[in-house]
Design an enzyme around this catalytic site. Structure first.
Site, PDB file in Angstrom:
ATOM      1  N   LYS A  22     -39.551 -19.945  60.321  1.00 34.59           N
ATOM      2  CA  LYS A  22     -39.636 -18.910  59.291  1.00 34.59           C
ATOM      3  C   LYS A  22     -39.364 -17.527  59.875  1.00 34.59           C
ATOM      4  O   LYS A  22     -38.539 -16.762  59.354  1.00 34.59           O
ATOM      5  CB  LYS A  22     -41.022 -18.930  58.646  1.00 34.59           C
ATOM      6  N   ASN A  23     -40.070 -17.190  60.952  1.00 34.91           N
ATOM      7  CA  ASN A  23     -39.951 -15.842  61.503  1.00 34.91           C
ATOM      8  C   ASN A  23     -38.576 -15.574  62.090  1.00 34.91           C
ATOM      9  O   ASN A  23     -38.113 -14.430  62.101  1.00 34.91           O
ATOM     10  CB  ASN A  23     -41.042 -15.607  62.550  1.00 34.91           C
ATOM     11  N   CYS A 118     -49.644 -10.556  54.976  1.00 35.61           N
ATOM     12  CA  CYS A 118     -51.029 -10.995  55.138  1.00 35.61           C
ATOM     13  C   CYS A 118     -51.922  -9.843  55.597  1.00 35.61           C
ATOM     14  O   CYS A 118     -51.517  -9.022  56.412  1.00 35.61           O
ATOM     15  CB  CYS A 118     -51.113 -12.129  56.165  1.00 35.61           C
ATOM     16  N   ARG A 123     -50.671  -3.080  60.825  1.00 38.35           N
ATOM     17  CA  ARG A 123     -49.358  -3.334  61.417  1.00 38.35           C
ATOM     18  C   ARG A 123     -48.435  -2.200  60.973  1.00 38.35           C
ATOM     19  O   ARG A 123     -47.588  -2.365  60.101  1.00 38.35           O
ATOM     20  CB  ARG A 123     -48.819  -4.703  60.966  1.00 38.35           C
ATOM     21  N   ASP A 308     -50.592 -16.731  66.060  1.00 38.14           N
ATOM     22  CA  ASP A 308     -50.368 -17.505  64.842  1.00 38.14           C
ATOM     23  C   ASP A 308     -50.882 -18.939  64.944  1.00 38.14           C
ATOM     24  O   ASP A 308     -50.783 -19.698  63.975  1.00 38.14           O
ATOM     25  CB  ASP A 308     -48.879 -17.526  64.484  1.00 38.14           C
ATOM     26  N   ARG A 400     -46.034 -19.663  51.962  1.00 35.39           N
ATOM     27  CA  ARG A 400     -45.182 -18.681  52.628  1.00 35.39           C
ATOM     28  C   ARG A 400     -44.670 -19.205  53.967  1.00 35.39           C
ATOM     29  O   ARG A 400     -43.651 -18.733  54.470  1.00 35.39           O
ATOM     30  CB  ARG A 400     -45.950 -17.375  52.863  1.00 35.39           C
TER      31      ARG A 400
END
Length: 422
Positions: A22-23, A118, A123, A308, A400
């Protein structure tokens, strides 16, 4: 709002296909903005975040077509109509900020709303802003938007980050490939997603060296061409499914997974007594000898233990033999899953950025609520080991980052189902 129902107590046995990262995909998709030639991404994950990035790129005028059921993304930015990334889209996902660098590099201007995502801690976008300013852009925060201008184009420069940031490194890298002259990115993130982005950009004609190290050098070029690129396997999904048999018992082969992407995590998992081995098709994980041993975990930027995977590892430690200490050094608000695990009988004490977990023989099923993406999957994993029924609500977070998780786990014998909202 959908929920996930899990009935624990069943050992797992089977194979789970690991999707594209995903990232990585969320950084690769904005790379289309750097060229008017087509960019094709294969091994793309089918996730709500990918749909959000698709909507954002389309709002700018890019064409995004899903092929092979969404496994292939065909992108083209030959006719961009806007350089404004609107709040209504950007608020849904942190990675939306990654259009900033490409828009500035190719068109000399961008308006990007401050992003969402999230709620796992602060951030800020200051590192992204710092990188663009080093490259000669003028930025102003006004009305909730970053207004950026580089009317004469970007210029190569030394960008030294005071903190390691994956997103800021990705933005700097994409901006630098079209900047005039040489750019040196210092204290760069070293994650596999950075390496994957650099490989794709190089295939498009960029001149990059040093990806995967703390210093990346880029020699700017005037234009980029198109390419076809396969998205790297998702190391966080891989680590999550490696933990499933560790928690529930049994054996699972993660097909398409690469052990080199999760070296530090795999070492820590092995310390608990879990069998981890590489196979011709991926990675096989087994647990067959009772409770695992408690181990301590400290999260760190790559190649350290991934933040993560901290919530998922905590779920394993809840039933481990002994006491474990988990220290979170990346995000200051990433233990929100702890109170929910405690509802299931876990013994956890949280003090600032440290959680002390005393393992119990067995967790008990309970209604719990997901608070963010990785917290939500930790609760699903805990449910696999719990007596009775666990109902995880607010699983839109889960969607997600995990593609059809209930189907993948059910195929290995888990008693799990999605409960659709009315």
């Amino acid at each position: 709002m959908d929920s996930i129902k899990v009935r624990g107590g069943t050992e797992l046995d089977g194979r789970i296909a690991i999707a594209g990262a995903k990232n990585a995909c969320l950084a690769l998709m904005p790379a289309t903005l750097l060229s008017d030639a087509p960019l094709t991404l294969t091994n793309a994950p089918r996730l709500s975040d990918i749909r959000t990035m698709t909507t954002l790129l389309q709002s700018l005028g890019a064409e995004v077509t899903q092929l092979q059921g969404g496994r292939v993304l065909a992108l083209s930015s030959h006719d961009i109509a806007s350089q404004r990334a609107d709040y209504d889209i950007v608020r849904k996902m942190r990675a939306s900020i990654l259009v900033l660098g490409p828009l500035l590099a190719r068109w000399g201007r961008a308006e990007v709303s401050l992003p969402g995502g999230c709620a796992i801690g602060a951030r800020p976008v200051d590192l992204h802003q710092h990188a663009m300013e080093c490259l000669g852009a003028e930025l102003e925060l006004r009305d909730g938007y970053l207004h950026a201008r580089a009317p004469s184009g970007l210029r190569g420069a030394v960008i030294e980050f005071p903190l390691v940031s994956v997103g800021a490194t990705e933005n700097a890298l994409m901006a630098a490939v079209l900047a005039r002259g040489e750019t040196e990115i210092r204290n760069a993130a070293r994650e596999p997603e950075i390496v994957d982005l650099a490989h794709c950009l190089r295939a498009m004609g960029a001149q990059i060296e040093g990806e995967g190290t703390a210093t990346i050098r880029v020699q700017g070029v005037s234009t980029l061409h198109g390419t076809t690129h396969s998205v790297v396997p998702d190391r966080i999904e891989l680590g999550t499914y490696m933990l499933a048999p560790a928690i529930a018992g049994g054996t699972v082969e993660c097909v398409g997974g690469r052990l080199d992407l999760v070296t530090r995590f795999a070492e820590k998992l092995s310390e608990t007594g879990i069998s981890v081995e590489e196979t011709a098709d991926g990675v096989r994980v087994s647990r067959s000898n009772g409770r695992v041993r408690a181990v301590d975990v400290v999260t760190a930027p790559y190649p350290g233990f991934p933040t993560d995977l901290q919530a998922q590892m905590m779920a394993l430690m809840c039933t481990a033999e002994g006491v474990s200490v988990l220290e979170e050094r990346i995000f200051e608000n990433r233990f929100m899953h702890a109170p929910e695990l405690m509802r299931m009988g876990a013994r956890i004490e949280v003090h600032g950025g440290t959680a002390r977990v005393t393992g119990v023989e067995r967790l008990r099923g309970a209604p719990v609520m997901a608070t963010d993406l990785r917290a939500s999957v930790s609760l699903v994993l805990a449910g696999l080991a719990a007596e009775g029924e666990t109902m995880v609500s607010r699983v839109y977070h889960l969607d997600r980052g995990y593609e059809r998780i209930e189907e993948k786990l059910r195929a290995c014998g888990a008693d799990i189902e999605r409960v659709r909202s009315e």
